[in-house]
Design an enzyme around this catalytic site. Structure first.
Site, PDB file in Angstrom:
ATOM      1  N   CYS A  30       0.801  -1.226   0.000  1.00 16.91           N
ATOM      2  CA  CYS A  30       0.000   0.000   0.000  1.00 16.91           C
ATOM      3  C   CYS A  30       0.834   1.277   0.000  1.00 16.91           C
ATOM      4  O   CYS A  30       0.379   2.319  -0.455  1.00 16.91           O
ATOM      5  CB  CYS A  30      -0.945  -0.009   1.200  1.00 16.91           C
ATOM      6  SG  CYS A  30      -1.794  -1.587   1.426  1.00 16.91           S
TER       7      CYS A  30
ATOM      8  N   HIS B 154      -4.016   6.295  -0.038  1.00 13.25           N
ATOM      9  CA  HIS B 154      -4.235   4.907  -0.433  1.00 13.25           C
ATOM     10  C   HIS B 154      -5.717   4.594  -0.310  1.00 13.25           C
ATOM     11  O   HIS B 154      -6.343   4.871   0.712  1.00 13.25           O
ATOM     12  CB  HIS B 154      -3.424   3.980   0.463  1.00 13.25           C
ATOM     13  CG  HIS B 154      -3.828   2.546   0.391  1.00 13.25           C
ATOM     14  ND1 HIS B 154      -3.910   1.850  -0.797  1.00 13.25           N
ATOM     15  CD2 HIS B 154      -4.211   1.672   1.368  1.00 13.25           C
ATOM     16  CE1 HIS B 154      -4.303   0.617  -0.552  1.00 13.25           C
ATOM     17  NE2 HIS B 154      -4.503   0.472   0.750  1.00 13.25           N
TER      18      HIS B 154
ATOM     19  N   ASN C  25      -9.765  -2.013  -3.606  1.00 16.55           N
ATOM     20  CA  ASN C  25      -8.447  -1.697  -3.072  1.00 16.55           C
ATOM     21  C   ASN C  25      -7.413  -2.432  -3.912  1.00 16.55           C
ATOM     22  O   ASN C  25      -7.272  -3.647  -3.809  1.00 16.55           O
ATOM     23  CB  ASN C  25      -8.390  -2.131  -1.604  1.00 16.55           C
ATOM     24  CG  ASN C  25      -7.032  -1.897  -0.955  1.00 16.55           C
ATOM     25  OD1 ASN C  25      -6.024  -1.756  -1.616  1.00 16.55           O
ATOM     26  ND2 ASN C  25      -7.022  -1.881   0.369  1.00 16.55           N
TER      27      ASN C  25
END
Length: 333
Positions: free
Chosen positions: A114, A260, A290
């Site tokens: 991430c 993120h 994601n």
């Protein structure tokens, strides 16, 4: 010459996993409940024979085509992935060949999730400003879906596969990179990991990944959601302050915040905690999920496409998650 972002493109596999699909597997979760909790309606999923290098090549080709980039002008390649095709060779070497880049380029992998895009930008900046390279291509590519247990709804509802390509150069293009900061807390590594599949397998304490009726495929992704949430709430506000202090700026000097894209619940909590107006806080995960290392560059490309990011704007980027690791910077678009 200072390093600057020239352009960003991205690539998504054609396979999808919708909230309707998930509701069929988990009837106790409605379509609306999944959307409200995650902010995601659709995730793109790599095919069984589609891997990180395939997505990386798709993203690189998109960058070349969409922005008329000469392949011969790239002199360094960074591939950021936590789902490489092989232990060895380096995925970047495979991608260099498949993209038709010159054999004189440098090519390395970065194994970060991430926060990986920020770290890769920092590496590109160092390569350019130290005179080692002129034009660095950063490709992020992850296929986390291959790590996810089909019965684990807590992670299956969140993660999607995807890749991005960014050209960082010194030739007078729009966005400069400033006030880069990093952070690492390896004591939290156990909270988000794939405990099997490497040389050290069967990490103690991860039987929880197989709780209930789940049957392990040997590569299951384990995430302790509450611990990751607490970590994020702890480090993100202080990281924003640290970046702003390093740049000599105030929060009001930032035109757009791009974090993120973890999930909408977490992002909204952070936005309110940091007291950032909605129109200065960009969220883009509804159709991608994601995408780990690719979430920030995909959001940047979407912000440009939607008109939320325009020339002359000052943007704060911040990545955080698996590692535990975090990093951020300010760029002038």
């Amino acid at each position: 010459m200072p390093a600057k972002i020239s352009c960003v493109s991205y690539f998504l596999p054609t396979g999808t996993l919708t909230n309707e699909d998930l509701t069929r597997d988990f009837p106790e979760w409605s379509v609306d409940k999944i959307a409200k909790k995650t902010g995601i309606n659709t995730r793109h999923i790599a095919a069984a024979d589609e891997f990180a290098s395939d997505l990386a090549v798709g993203a690189g080709a998109a960058l070349f085509d969409e922005h008329a980039i000469d392949r011969a002008s790239v002199d360094y390649l960074i591939v950021c992935t936590q789902s490489p095709d092989y232990f060895l060779p380096t995925t970047a070497c495979v991608v260099q060949d498949r993209l038709g880049l010159d054999t004189r380029v440098g090519a390395i992998d970065v194994n970060l999730g991430c926060s990986g895009y920020i770290y890769s930008l920092g590496l590109a900046k160092g390569l350019i400003e130290s005179g080692q390279a002129d034009r660095v291509m950063i490709i992020t590519a992850d296929t986390y879906s291959k790590f996810i247990n089909a019965d684990n709804k807590s992670v299956r509802t969140i993660f999607g596969d995807g890749a991005s390509a960014t050209l960082v150069s010194s030739d007078g293009v729009p966005a400069s990179l400033q006030a880069i900061t990093y952070g690492t807390d390896g004591s939290g590594a156990r909270h988000l990991m794939v405990p099997h599949g490497g040389l050290r397998t069967g990490a103690v304490g991860h039987d929880a990944a197989l709780r209930g009726d789940q049957t392990s495929n040997g590569y299951d992704l384990f995430m302790d959601g509450p611990e990751i949430f607490n970590f994020t709430i702890r480090v993100v506000p202080s990281s924003v302050d640290r970046i702003l202090d390093k740049a000599g700026l105030a929060k009001g000097d930032i035109d757009l915040f791009v974090f993120h894209q973890a999930n909408s619940f977490m992002l909204e909590h952070l936005r309110k905690k940091l007291e950032i107006d909605e129109n200065r806080f960009f969220v883009s995960m509804e159709t991608t999920g994601n995408t780990v290392s690719s979430s920030i560059p995909i959001a940047l490309a979407e912000a440009v496409r939607q008109g939320a990011l325009r020339d002359g704007m000052r943007v704060l980027l911040l990545g955080f998650g698996v590692g535990l690791s975090w990093g951020g910077l300010i760029l002038e678009w």
